[in-house]
Design a protein around this motif. Structure first.
Motif, PDB file in Angstrom:
ATOM      1  N   MET B   1       0.842  -1.213   0.000  1.00 51.77           N
ATOM      2  CA  MET B   1       0.000   0.000   0.000  1.00 51.77           C
ATOM      3  C   MET B   1       0.870   1.254   0.000  1.00 51.77           C
ATOM      4  O   MET B   1       1.921   1.287   0.616  1.00 51.77           O
ATOM      5  N   ALA B   2       0.432   2.288  -0.694  1.00 49.09           N
ATOM      6  CA  ALA B   2       1.206   3.532  -0.756  1.00 49.09           C
ATOM      7  C   ALA B   2       1.158   4.236   0.596  1.00 49.09           C
ATOM      8  O   ALA B   2       0.116   4.263   1.257  1.00 49.09           O
ATOM      9  N   ARG B   3       2.281   4.785   0.990  1.00 52.58           N
ATOM     10  CA  ARG B   3       2.305   5.524   2.250  1.00 52.58           C
ATOM     11  C   ARG B   3       1.632   6.871   2.066  1.00 52.58           C
ATOM     12  O   ARG B   3       1.757   7.470   1.004  1.00 52.58           O
ATOM     13  N   PRO B   4       0.976   7.339   3.137  1.00 50.98           N
ATOM     14  CA  PRO B   4       0.376   8.681   3.039  1.00 50.98           C
ATOM     15  C   PRO B   4       1.464   9.735   2.825  1.00 50.98           C
ATOM     16  O   PRO B   4       2.577   9.577   3.324  1.00 50.98           O
ATOM     17  N   ARG B   5       1.113  10.767   2.105  1.00 52.52           N
ATOM     18  CA  ARG B   5       2.052  11.842   1.763  1.00 52.52           C
ATOM     19  C   ARG B   5       2.681  12.467   2.995  1.00 52.52           C
ATOM     20  O   ARG B   5       3.896  12.670   3.051  1.00 52.52           O
ATOM     21  N   ALA B   6       1.826  12.726   3.991  1.00 50.29           N
ATOM     22  CA  ALA B   6       2.308  13.425   5.184  1.00 50.29           C
ATOM     23  C   ALA B   6       3.378  12.592   5.882  1.00 50.29           C
ATOM     24  O   ALA B   6       4.413  13.106   6.311  1.00 50.29           O
ATOM     25  N   LEU B   7       3.148  11.283   5.953  1.00 50.87           N
ATOM     26  CA  LEU B   7       4.094  10.397   6.625  1.00 50.87           C
ATOM     27  C   LEU B   7       5.427  10.404   5.875  1.00 50.87           C
ATOM     28  O   LEU B   7       6.494  10.514   6.476  1.00 50.87           O
ATOM     29  N   ARG B   8       5.356  10.309   4.572  1.00 49.15           N
ATOM     30  CA  ARG B   8       6.585  10.277   3.782  1.00 49.15           C
ATOM     31  C   ARG B   8       7.365  11.575   3.951  1.00 49.15           C
ATOM     32  O   ARG B   8       8.574  11.566   4.081  1.00 49.15           O
ATOM     33  N   LEU B   9       6.634  12.686   3.981  1.00 49.59           N
ATOM     34  CA  LEU B   9       7.292  13.979   4.130  1.00 49.59           C
ATOM     35  C   LEU B   9       7.973  14.078   5.487  1.00 49.59           C
ATOM     36  O   LEU B   9       9.134  14.506   5.595  1.00 49.59           O
ATOM     37  N   SER B  10       7.275  13.627   6.538  1.00 49.78           N
ATOM     38  CA  SER B  10       7.892  13.747   7.865  1.00 49.78           C
ATOM     39  C   SER B  10       9.098  12.826   7.975  1.00 49.78           C
ATOM     40  O   SER B  10      10.083  13.174   8.623  1.00 49.78           O
ATOM     41  N   LEU B  11       9.047  11.658   7.321  1.00 50.38           N
ATOM     42  CA  LEU B  11      10.200  10.763   7.355  1.00 50.38           C
ATOM     43  C   LEU B  11      11.403  11.404   6.667  1.00 50.38           C
ATOM     44  O   LEU B  11      12.532  11.320   7.160  1.00 50.38           O
ATOM     45  N   SER B  12      11.149  12.053   5.521  1.00 43.99           N
ATOM     46  CA  SER B  12      12.253  12.725   4.816  1.00 43.99           C
ATOM     47  C   SER B  12      12.859  13.797   5.700  1.00 43.99           C
ATOM     48  O   SER B  12      14.074  13.931   5.795  1.00 43.99           O
ATOM     49  N   LEU B  13      11.985  14.572   6.338  1.00 47.04           N
ATOM     50  CA  LEU B  13      12.452  15.642   7.221  1.00 47.04           C
ATOM     51  C   LEU B  13      13.275  15.083   8.365  1.00 47.04           C
ATOM     52  O   LEU B  13      14.352  15.582   8.688  1.00 47.04           O
ATOM     53  N   LEU B  14      12.770  13.992   8.936  1.00 47.88           N
ATOM     54  CA  LEU B  14      13.451  13.344  10.052  1.00 47.88           C
ATOM     55  C   LEU B  14      14.854  12.920   9.610  1.00 47.88           C
ATOM     56  O   LEU B  14      15.834  13.107  10.340  1.00 47.88           O
ATOM     57  N   GLY B  15      14.950  12.376   8.401  1.00 46.62           N
ATOM     58  CA  GLY B  15      16.247  11.949   7.859  1.00 46.62           C
ATOM     59  C   GLY B  15      17.221  13.111   7.803  1.00 46.62           C
ATOM     60  O   GLY B  15      18.370  12.998   8.235  1.00 46.62           O
ATOM     61  N   VAL B  16      16.747  14.238   7.283  1.00 41.09           N
ATOM     62  CA  VAL B  16      17.610  15.419   7.155  1.00 41.09           C
ATOM     63  C   VAL B  16      18.068  15.889   8.534  1.00 41.09           C
ATOM     64  O   VAL B  16      19.257  16.170   8.761  1.00 41.09           O
ATOM     65  N   VAL B  17      17.110  15.950   9.471  1.00 41.87           N
ATOM     66  CA  VAL B  17      17.438  16.422  10.827  1.00 41.87           C
ATOM     67  C   VAL B  17      18.480  15.496  11.462  1.00 41.87           C
ATOM     68  O   VAL B  17      19.480  15.955  12.034  1.00 41.87           O
ATOM     69  N   LEU B  18      18.272  14.175  11.328  1.00 42.04           N
ATOM     70  CA  LEU B  18      19.221  13.210  11.890  1.00 42.04           C
ATOM     71  C   LEU B  18      20.607  13.395  11.292  1.00 42.04           C
ATOM     72  O   LEU B  18      21.616  13.386  11.998  1.00 42.04           O
ATOM     73  N   PHE B  19      20.639  13.586   9.954  1.00 38.29           N
ATOM     74  CA  PHE B  19      21.907  13.765   9.253  1.00 38.29           C
ATOM     75  C   PHE B  19      22.697  14.933   9.851  1.00 38.29           C
ATOM     76  O   PHE B  19      23.866  14.803  10.203  1.00 38.29           O
ATOM     77  N   PHE B  20      22.009  16.078  10.005  1.00 33.92           N
ATOM     78  CA  PHE B  20      22.696  17.255  10.544  1.00 33.92           C
ATOM     79  C   PHE B  20      23.035  17.073  12.017  1.00 33.92           C
ATOM     80  O   PHE B  20      24.083  17.539  12.475  1.00 33.92           O
ATOM     81  N   ALA B  21      22.163  16.383  12.732  1.00 29.12           N
ATOM     82  CA  ALA B  21      22.414  16.180  14.162  1.00 29.12           C
ATOM     83  C   ALA B  21      23.684  15.366  14.360  1.00 29.12           C
ATOM     84  O   ALA B  21      24.554  15.731  15.167  1.00 29.12           O
ATOM     85  N   VAL B  22      23.824  14.268  13.594  1.00 33.51           N
ATOM     86  CA  VAL B  22      25.020  13.428  13.720  1.00 33.51           C
ATOM     87  C   VAL B  22      26.254  14.220  13.306  1.00 33.51           C
ATOM     88  O   VAL B  22      27.291  14.207  13.983  1.00 33.51           O
ATOM     89  N   TRP B  23      26.128  14.942  12.214  1.00 33.50           N
ATOM     90  CA  TRP B  23      27.242  15.761  11.707  1.00 33.50           C
ATOM     91  C   TRP B  23      27.696  16.765  12.782  1.00 33.50           C
ATOM     92  O   TRP B  23      28.866  16.916  13.077  1.00 33.50           O
ATOM     93  N   GLU B  24      26.703  17.419  13.406  1.00 35.52           N
ATOM     94  CA  GLU B  24      27.011  18.422  14.428  1.00 35.52           C
ATOM     95  C   GLU B  24      27.634  17.752  15.664  1.00 35.52           C
ATOM     96  O   GLU B  24      28.576  18.266  16.264  1.00 35.52           O
ATOM     97  N   ALA B  25      27.093  16.589  16.000  1.00 36.79           N
ATOM     98  CA  ALA B  25      27.517  15.922  17.237  1.00 36.79           C
ATOM     99  C   ALA B  25      28.962  15.443  17.159  1.00 36.79           C
ATOM    100  O   ALA B  25      29.720  15.549  18.126  1.00 36.79           O
ATOM    101  N   LEU B  26      29.358  14.930  15.995  1.00 38.00           N
ATOM    102  CA  LEU B  26      30.692  14.329  15.873  1.00 38.00           C
ATOM    103  C   LEU B  26      31.809  15.283  16.303  1.00 38.00           C
ATOM    104  O   LEU B  26      32.581  14.935  17.213  1.00 38.00           O
TER     105      LEU B  26
END
Ligand SMILES: Nc1ncnc2c1ncn2[C@@H]1O[C@H](COP(=O)(O)OP(=O)(O)O)[C@@H](O)[C@H]1O
Ligand SMILES: [Mg+2]
Lengths: 252, 252
Positions: B1-26
């Motif tokens: 089943m296709a994921r709802p748009r909102a869920l996919r968008l929040s997952l993408s955002l979460l990915g970006v935030v995690l990426f920067f968080a790890v980068w900043e933390a290191l």
């Protein structure tokens, strides 16, 4: 009148020469509706190509009484597949043959719209081809051919790919169109019933190389019935000749 | 089943935030020296410094100049020769072996010759870009033209468009717009890489500025230019896609 005299066409290949048409002969009166029937691969499409000048005959001539007229093309073709250009809107597809004739934009547009009007698709002028049904696409192809106002309209199994109901509808529309425009039509089909229903004369192309095997005049008055007894008789006679069960020249 | 748009968008955002968080933390947690990996939070300030000193603007302009001139010339030559070869048997037979010989050489393998012929100069950068982009577009245009439906060529002939130019503009080009555009787009990316590569060898522009920064271990400046490259390419590619979609509106 259009005279096709002693048309012979052969293809040369590595394996030698194949003669497809031999001494094909046909006089077409103005306004006549002629059908050409014959087995698949006998040379029907090749015949149309030669008449249209797409292939040079090995020998023989195609001549027209009508002089070359500006703004028109002497021959127009309708193929079995509608062969519309997908990147052109419907009206621009109909204008295709009008380009390069020295007509101005408005004239081209007006003639294209007139032709679309004739096939009942004026309201679809701004559609893309993929937005049309198979039958509508074929009507656009007919409009494209009519737009160049040809001396001879040639159709190569134009309804062969359509479902039975659409096909019958288009057959009746074509007869109606022919009567209204007075065009001369050369209609190729492998469906003998279709040929007999539509045409004034039915030419049977047979043999290898192919030539005119027989000519039948269909005298049935119009509007015609699909279950007309005389027509059915003619169709059966052609079918017998085609399958080789009856000796040459019996005719009707 | 296709994921709802909102869920996919929040997952993408979460990915970006995690990426920067790890980068900043290191670097912050002292896991990596901040000289080796500058924290993202410091980048905007560095960016502003580069911009206000004028170094950024100059480098961007220089790179874009190499990019645009090389890209335009390489693409135009590639498409033109590809189309011409696709339309002419003679040309195809003539170029057959040359192409087979030159094709496998990667664009960057021309760097030594570029430097020998033109020195470390904008011309050398242009040359490398042109070579890379040329082949991509040559092959995409050639195969696009060769793949044009023969039936459409026959249609053009049947409706009077028989000269090579008429055939080119009425059928061949519109029918191969899509694959040619795909080639152009690949070239867009390739050329960008070639620009940076050429500049890493010392031609003035983004790549050179990046190399200077790296030799001073100013990794934050390196990151600024990496981001700049990504953004510039993103803008160019998005612009191209928008243009392509307009040209291919009939597909929708
Ligand atoms: N370009 C060509 N080269 C060689 N042979 C051809 C060519 N075009 C058609 N033929 C041959 O001519 C014959 C007649 O073909 P065609 O006119 O398409 O038949 P039909 O339309 O009656 O089915 C076939 O045997 C076909 O193989
Ligand atoms: Mg055929």
């Amino acid at each position: 009148m259009i005279s096709i005299k002693d048309l012979t066409l052969s293809f040369d290949s590595d394996r030698g020469r194949t003669i497809v048409l031999k001494e094909f002969h046909l006089d077409i009166a103005d306004g006549e509706f002629i059908a050409v029937v014959g087995a698949s691969g006998v040379g029907k499409s090749t015949l149309l190509r030669v008449i249209a000048g797409l292939v040079k005959p090995t020998s023989g001539t195609v001549t027209r009484d009508n002089p070359e007229t500006p703004g028109r093309r002497p021959y127009a073709l309708v193929f079995q597949d509608a062969r519309l250009l997908p990147w052109r809107r419907v009206v621009k597809n109909v204008e295709f043959g009008l380009e390069g004739l020295g007509l101005d934009k408005q004239t081209r547009r007006r003639r294209a719209l007139d032709a679309l009007e004739l096939v009942g698709l004026a309201d679809k002028a701004d559609r893309w081809p993929h937005q049309l049904s198979g039958g509508q696409r074929q009507r656009v192809a007919i409009a494209r051919a009519l737009a160049v106002d040809p001396d001879l309209l040639m159709m190569d199994e134009p309804f062969g790919a359509l479902d039975a109901i659409t096909r019958q509808g288009l057959q009746d529309e074509l007869v109606d169109l022919w009567q209204r425009t007075g065009k001369t039509i050369l209609f190729v089909t492998h469906d003998i019933d279709e040929a007999v229903y539509l045409a004034d004369r039915v030419i049977l192309l047979a043999g290898s190389p192919a030539g005119v095997r027989s000519t039948d005049r269909v005298a049935t008055p119009r509007p015609r019935q699909r279950d007309d007894a005389t027509a059915r008789h003619t169709a059966n006679a052609i079918r017998d000749r085609l399958s080789g069960t009856v000796v040459d020249g019996e005719g009707i | 089943m296709a994921r709802p748009r909102a869920l996919r968008l929040s997952l993408s955002l979460l990915g970006v935030v995690l990426f920067f968080a790890v980068w900043e933390a290191l670097p912050r947690l002292g896991l990596v020296k901040s000289m080796l990996l500058p924290a993202p939070s410091g980048i905007p300030a560095t960016f502003w410094q580069e911009v206000s000193s004028g170094a950024w603007g100059e480098a961007v302009l220089q790179s874009l100049r190499h990019y645009v001139s090389g890209l335009v010339l390489g693409s135009a030559l590639g498409v033109a020769l590809g189309v011409a070869t696709g339309m002419s048997r003679t040309l195809e037979d003539m170029t057959n072996w040359i192409v087979r010989l030159l094709r496998p050489i990667p664009g960057l393998a021309w760097v030594p010759f570029a430097i020998i012929w033109f020195g470390v100069s904008p011309t050398a950068a242009n040359f490398i870009i042109i070579v890379g982009v040329f082949w991509i577009n040559y092959f995409s245009a050639l195969s696009a033209v060769q793949a044009v439906d023969r039936d459409l060529i026959e249609l053009a002939n049947a409706f009077g468009h028989r000269s090579p130019l008429a055939r080119l503009f009425k059928v061949i080009l519109p029918a191969s717009v899509q694959p040619i555009m795909a080639g152009l787009r690949t070239g867009l990316g390739q050329a960008w890489m070639a620009v940076v590569a050429a500049e890493l060898f010392g031609v003035a522009g983004l790549g050179q500025r990046m190399m200077q920064a790296s030799s001073l271990l100013a990794t934050d400046i390196v990151v600024v230019y990496m981001i700049t490259m990504a953004l510039l390419y993103g803008v160019v590619d998005a612009g191209f896609v928008a243009l392509r979609d307009r040209l291919l509106a009939w597909k929708a």
